[in-house]
Design an enzyme around this catalytic site. Structure first.
Site, PDB file in Angstrom:
ATOM      1  N   GLY A 286     -29.885   1.088  10.266  1.00  0.00           N
ATOM      2  CA  GLY A 286     -29.456   2.631  10.019  1.00  0.00           C
ATOM      3  C   GLY A 286     -29.794   3.108   8.736  1.00  0.00           C
ATOM      4  O   GLY A 286     -30.976   3.369   8.631  1.00  0.00           O
ATOM      5  N   CYS A 353     -11.274  24.832   2.203  1.00  0.00           N
ATOM      6  CA  CYS A 353      -9.957  24.772   1.679  1.00  0.00           C
ATOM      7  C   CYS A 353      -9.388  23.323   1.756  1.00  0.00           C
ATOM      8  O   CYS A 353      -8.232  23.196   2.482  1.00  0.00           O
ATOM      9  CB  CYS A 353      -9.309  25.610   2.542  1.00  0.00           C
ATOM     10  N   GLU A 354      -9.847  22.471   0.960  1.00  0.00           N
ATOM     11  CA  GLU A 354      -9.154  20.983   0.897  1.00  0.00           C
ATOM     12  C   GLU A 354      -9.589  20.773  -0.437  1.00  0.00           C
ATOM     13  O   GLU A 354     -10.735  20.468  -0.779  1.00  0.00           O
ATOM     14  CB  GLU A 354      -9.813  20.244   1.982  1.00  0.00           C
ATOM     15  N   TYR A 381     -26.018   9.419   7.495  1.00  0.00           N
ATOM     16  CA  TYR A 381     -24.708   9.606   7.599  1.00  0.00           C
ATOM     17  C   TYR A 381     -24.281  11.112   6.759  1.00  0.00           C
ATOM     18  O   TYR A 381     -23.248  11.274   6.258  1.00  0.00           O
ATOM     19  CB  TYR A 381     -23.786   8.439   7.253  1.00  0.00           C
TER      20      TYR A 381
HETATM   21  N1  LLP Z   1     -25.134  -1.332  14.640  1.00  0.00           N
HETATM   22  C1  LLP Z   1     -23.879  -1.147  14.934  1.00  0.00           C
HETATM   23  C2  LLP Z   1     -23.170  -1.784  16.285  1.00  0.00           C
HETATM   24  C3  LLP Z   1     -23.197  -0.124  14.007  1.00  0.00           C
HETATM   25  O1  LLP Z   1     -21.805   0.063  14.322  1.00  0.00           O
HETATM   26  C4  LLP Z   1     -23.879   0.442  12.903  1.00  0.00           C
HETATM   27  C5  LLP Z   1     -23.070   1.170  12.010  1.00  0.00           C
HETATM   28  C6  LLP Z   1     -25.271   0.036  12.609  1.00  0.00           C
HETATM   29  C7  LLP Z   1     -25.849  -0.949  13.529  1.00  0.00           C
HETATM   30  C8  LLP Z   1     -26.002   0.616  11.361  1.00  0.00           C
HETATM   31  O2  LLP Z   1     -25.300   0.142  10.167  1.00  0.00           O
HETATM   32  P1  LLP Z   1     -26.277   0.457   8.809  1.00  0.00           P
HETATM   33  O3  LLP Z   1     -27.410  -0.147   8.758  1.00  0.00           O
HETATM   34  O4  LLP Z   1     -26.551   2.097   8.779  1.00  0.00           O
HETATM   35  O5  LLP Z   1     -25.101   0.114   7.985  1.00  0.00           O
HETATM   36  N2  LLP Z   1     -20.767   6.407   8.003  1.00  0.00           N
HETATM   37  C9  LLP Z   1     -20.524   5.185   7.484  1.00  0.00           C
HETATM   38  C10 LLP Z   1     -21.345   4.187   7.937  1.00  0.00           C
HETATM   39  C11 LLP Z   1     -20.787   3.820   9.421  1.00  0.00           C
HETATM   40  C12 LLP Z   1     -21.530   2.744   9.911  1.00  0.00           C
HETATM   41  C13 LLP Z   1     -21.247   2.546  11.449  1.00  0.00           C
HETATM   42  N3  LLP Z   1     -21.905   1.284  12.150  1.00  0.00           N
HETATM   43  C14 LLP Z   1     -21.204   5.779   5.956  1.00  0.00           C
HETATM   44  O6  LLP Z   1     -21.297   6.865   5.668  1.00  0.00           O
HETATM   45  O7  LLP Z   1     -21.157   4.823   5.071  1.00  0.00           O
END
Ligand code: LLP
Length: 425
Positions: A286, A353-354, A381
């Site tokens: 991702g 407001c935080e 994200y």
């Molecule tokens: N596959 C699954 C099952 C996942 O849960 C995730 C991410 C991905 C793939 C992709 O992971 P990536 O390649 O993006 O690291 N909001 C957080 C990150 C949460 C990731 C959740 N799962 C942030 O902003 O750092």
């Protein structure tokens, strides 16, 4: 002209005093479309995806973009056009894939809590595989599939109990996490899966965390998975694919994550060395496909120097970009047009407001009200986690494609925000 590239973002460059993204001056976009504004380089996304594709070429594979990182339709179309599949976690994400022209047959459905109606929609669309996370989910899925006269292709998400060495909120492969089936329970769950009428076992899956900056945790997880594959096949249950999940990190400041092709090469080498080279390799990146493709532009509203802290209050806030407030994430902040003045140390904060509403702390910046700042590495994200807290309409989004700026999401209006609300008598 003299060009300085910013860390981790080859498509972003300082030319003279101005910040440019792929042939477009970012301050011009802020003037044209307003702020807060997300801006993405389409070529940066394409380059990131083709790096994975090149490294996977020559062996059976499926690259599934984990669209939770940035689910805007234009982003999905960019990846669908390159032949990518998608990792989804809801029926809403499936609907987005289809709306963007993606192929359901290349979709894997992840997530620890899928509703039966979501399972039904995914089966009807013909997704490639469900990544199942518990025995209870297997039973429900089998019943839903049987009811439709179908069988559901599944892989078990196994919790390999390895430490991804990342932030605890985004570390998912340890025993104490809610995710996946425990490694030592997985063999029995596979045996049961093989007896269920609505289930067809096709693979094995893991995802150990996010913003991972070393290869070792992947190889540890892979070894644990391959051990299981050997046991499960000894039980007479064939495993066609191995899904290594996502998680590869990006450079926000001084992190030096491995390049995608190096990660893939090492995973491939380990799979081959252990005699599993015939299996299809799935990956679900991702962040590493979109993170450094994007910036968030925001205008400085008010400067509030103080005895302990100087605050630079900008028009983007935690509702636009939650990562700093939620994970104390460090994200670069630079002016779109450099001033000659000496910098001062500012906490760059939003109007919400935080006290947790900050984008960057203790940043050396020469800034004046009206200046536009760019928050870097905001492609992943960012918009996908935006909310309407404080009744703040969500930002607009622009995609830069070879020097052309395309509006891909109109700025929300205040009327949009309470369109679905009902007043009682
Ligand atoms: N596959 C699954 C099952 C996942 O849960 C995730 C991410 C991905 C793939 C992709 O992971 P990536 O390649 O993006 O690291 N909001 C957080 C990150 C949460 C990731 C959740 N799962 C942030 O902003 O750092």
């Amino acid at each position: 002209m003299n060009q300085d590239h910013l860390p981790g973002a080859p498509h972003l460059a300082r030319r003279g005093a101005d910040l440019w993204l792929d042939g477009v001056r970012l301050a011009d976009l802020a003037a044209e479309f307003g702020t807060p504004l997300y801006v993405y380089s389409r070529n940066a996304m394409r380059d990131a995806a083709t790096a994975y594709q090149r490294a996977l070429a020559g062996r059976p594979h499926l690259l599934c973009y984990a669209m939770k990182a940035n689910s805007s339709l234009a982003v999905l179309k960019t990846f669908a056009d390159l032949g990518l599949g998608f990792d989804i976690v809801s029926a809403g994400e499936l609907a987005r894939v289809l709306a963007a022209g993606g192929d359901a047959a290349k979709v894997v459905f992840s997530g620890v809590g899928k509703r039966p109606d979501e399972m039904r929609l995914a089966l009807q669309a013909g997704v490639h595989c469900f990544n199942v996370e518990s025995p209870a989910e297997l039973d429900t899925l089998s019943a839903v599939a049987t009811g439709l006269g179908k069988t559901a292709a599944i892989s078990l998400r196994v919790n390999p109990d390895v430490d991804a060495q990342t932030h605890p909120y985004i570390s998912t492969g340890l025993k104490g996490n809610k995710f996946g089936v425990a490694h030592d329970a997985a063999r029995a769950v596979y045996r049961r899966a093989a007896t269920l009428p609505g289930i067809r076992v096709v693979g094995i899956d893991c995802h150990i965390g996010s913003q991972i900056t070393t290869i070792a945790p992947y190889l540890n997880a892979l070894d644990r998975l391959l051990d299981l594959v050997e046991q499960v096949e000894a039980d007479g249950i064939p495993i066609a694919h191995i899904d290594m999940g996502g998680g590869l990190g990006i450079t926000y400041t001084d992190e030096v994550p491995p390049a995608a092709d190096l990660l893939v090469a090492q995973v491939r080498a380990r799979i081959d060395a252990r005699g599993h080279g015939h299996r299809t390799l799935l990956m679900e990146p991702g962040r590493s496909l979109v993170g450094n493709a994007g910036v968030l532009l925001t205008e400085a509203l008010v400067l509030k120097p103080g005895a302990e802290k100087n605050f630079c209050i900008v028009d983007a806030a935690m509702n636009d970009l939650a990562r700093p407030a939620m994970y104390q994430a460090w994200m670069g902040i630079v002016p779109c047009h450099l001033r000659a003045d000496a910098p001062t140390t500012w906490d760059v904060v939003g109007p919400v407001c935080e006290s947790g509403d900050w984008l960057g702390r203790d940043r050396a910046l020469a800034v004046q009200p009206g200046d536009v700042l760019a928050v870097l590495s905001a492609g992943a994200y960012g918009m996908a986690m935006a909310s309407n807290y404080n009744t703040r309409p969500r930002a607009a989004e622009v995609l830069v494609d070879n020097g052309r700026a395309l509006l891909i999401r109109r700025r929300e209006t205040v009327a949009d925000l309470f369109r679905d609300e009902l007043l009682p008598d």
